[in-house]
Design an enzyme around this catalytic site. Structure first.
Site: not given
Ligand code: DAK
Length: 259
Positions: A110, A113, A133
């Site tokens: 997001g 996006e 995603e």
């Molecule tokens: N959400 C919540 N918390 C997050 C987060 C996220 N997307 N990304 C990172 N954090 C949090 C981590 O959980 C961690 O928190 P604590 O554990 O310290 O409490 C903190 O931020 C630091 O992150 P990391 O410890 O993981 O840091 P690293 O350097 O090791 O890694 C990273 C950074 C960005 C590579 C990793 O955090 C990561 O992979 N994050 C997730 C990225 C991701 O998958 N993003 C896509 C999310 S899905 C919808 C439309 C659109 C969407 C949804 C619904 N509808 C129409 C209903 C969109 C969906 C998405 O965006």
């Protein structure tokens, strides 16, 4: 305007909107969307000429939707989340002036996006972008399947969306996803340089051009060309276009007033 998850500041005609949940890498939760909705709906479009959007801290622009919050939503709440998210992205895209995304760190899901709903994208050279995603069993649904394909073409968009891989700033620049990939120290100065140039130009002309470029997605070329001619004609009823042409002939800078 005081917010929990955003910072807002206006300097002259430039607005600075900072997504600020650094502990969660500025992830988008319901509160962020509510506050973005409020902030973008109450902008003073008469005094603003540019909006710069950035993320707090240097680790992330926005790491996507808040996965922790999203995982606990029931169907009704997920629908609400989606509706507010879509409204916010539409508000951002419809602003009648240029919106510049200044991206430092991760712009994922997001978050990418959100950047794609802006007009100009500046990326810090060590940053990473991607649409992960599918790694969660989801697909990018805040416009990602549409705007990304328009920006980089079907094949690259499919590769990015199907793989969920992260891409370097150089790769993002090479595929035409961002306007510039820059060292950290040049990022904001480049955004401000562009802001200065845009502010010298006719605001009505920019607003119309922005709208027409966006409409080109949904209209046939024939209809869009008709609309382009109509809107071009309408600008001739405005003082700004008369002033712009007169200033050129008189060899002086134009004084645009936005009317
Ligand atoms: N959400 C919540 N918390 C997050 C987060 C996220 N997307 N990304 C990172 N954090 C949090 C981590 O959980 C961690 O928190 P604590 O554990 O310290 O409490 C903190 O931020 C630091 O992150 P990391 O410890 O993981 O840091 P690293 O350097 O090791 O890694 C990273 C950074 C960005 C590579 C990793 O955090 C990561 O992979 N994050 C997730 C990225 C991701 O998958 N993003 C896509 C999310 S899905 C919808 C439309 C659109 C969407 C949804 C619904 N509808 C129409 C209903 C969109 C969906 C998405 O965006």
């Amino acid at each position: 305007m005081n917010y929990e998850t955003l910072k807002w500041e206006q300097k002259g005609a430039v607005g600075y909107l900072t997504l600020s949940r650094p502990k969660a890498l500025n992830a988008l939760n319901a509160k962020v969307f509510q506050e973005l909705d409020h902030c973008l709906s109450s902008l003073d479009n008469r005094s603003l000429r540019i909006l710069i959007v950035q993320g707090a801290g240097d680790k992330a622009f926005v790491a996507g939707a808040d996965i922790k919050e999203m995982s606990g939503l029931n169907a009704k709440e997920a629908e609400e989340f989606s509706k507010t998210g879509q409204k916010v992205f539409s508000l951002l895209e419809a602003l009648p002036f240029p919106v510049i995304a200044v991206i430092q760190g991760f712009a994922l899901g997001g978050g990418l996006e959100l950047a794609l709903a802006c007009d100009i994208l500046l990326l810090e050279e060590n940053s990473k972008v991607g649409l992960p995603e599918v790694t969660l069993g989801l697909f990018p649904s805040f416009g990602g399947t549409q705007r990304l394909a328009r920006a980089v073409g079907f094949y690259k968009a499919k590769e990015m969306i199907f793989s969920g891989n992260f891409y370097t700033a150089q790769e993002a620049y090479s595929m035409g996803l961002v306007n510039f990939a820059l060292p950290k120290e040049k990022l904001m100065s480049q955004a401000e340089e562009l802001s200065k140039i845009f502010q010298k130009r006719g605001p009505l002309a920019i607003a119309q051009a922005k709208q027409l470029i966006q409409k080109s997605y949904s209209l046939s070329l024939e209809t869009a060309l008709q609309l382009e001619a109509q809107e071009f004609g309408r600008l001739f009823d405005k003082q700004d276009s008369q002033e712009g042409m007169k200033a050129f002939i008189e060899k002086r800078p134009p004084q645009f007033k936005g009317n």
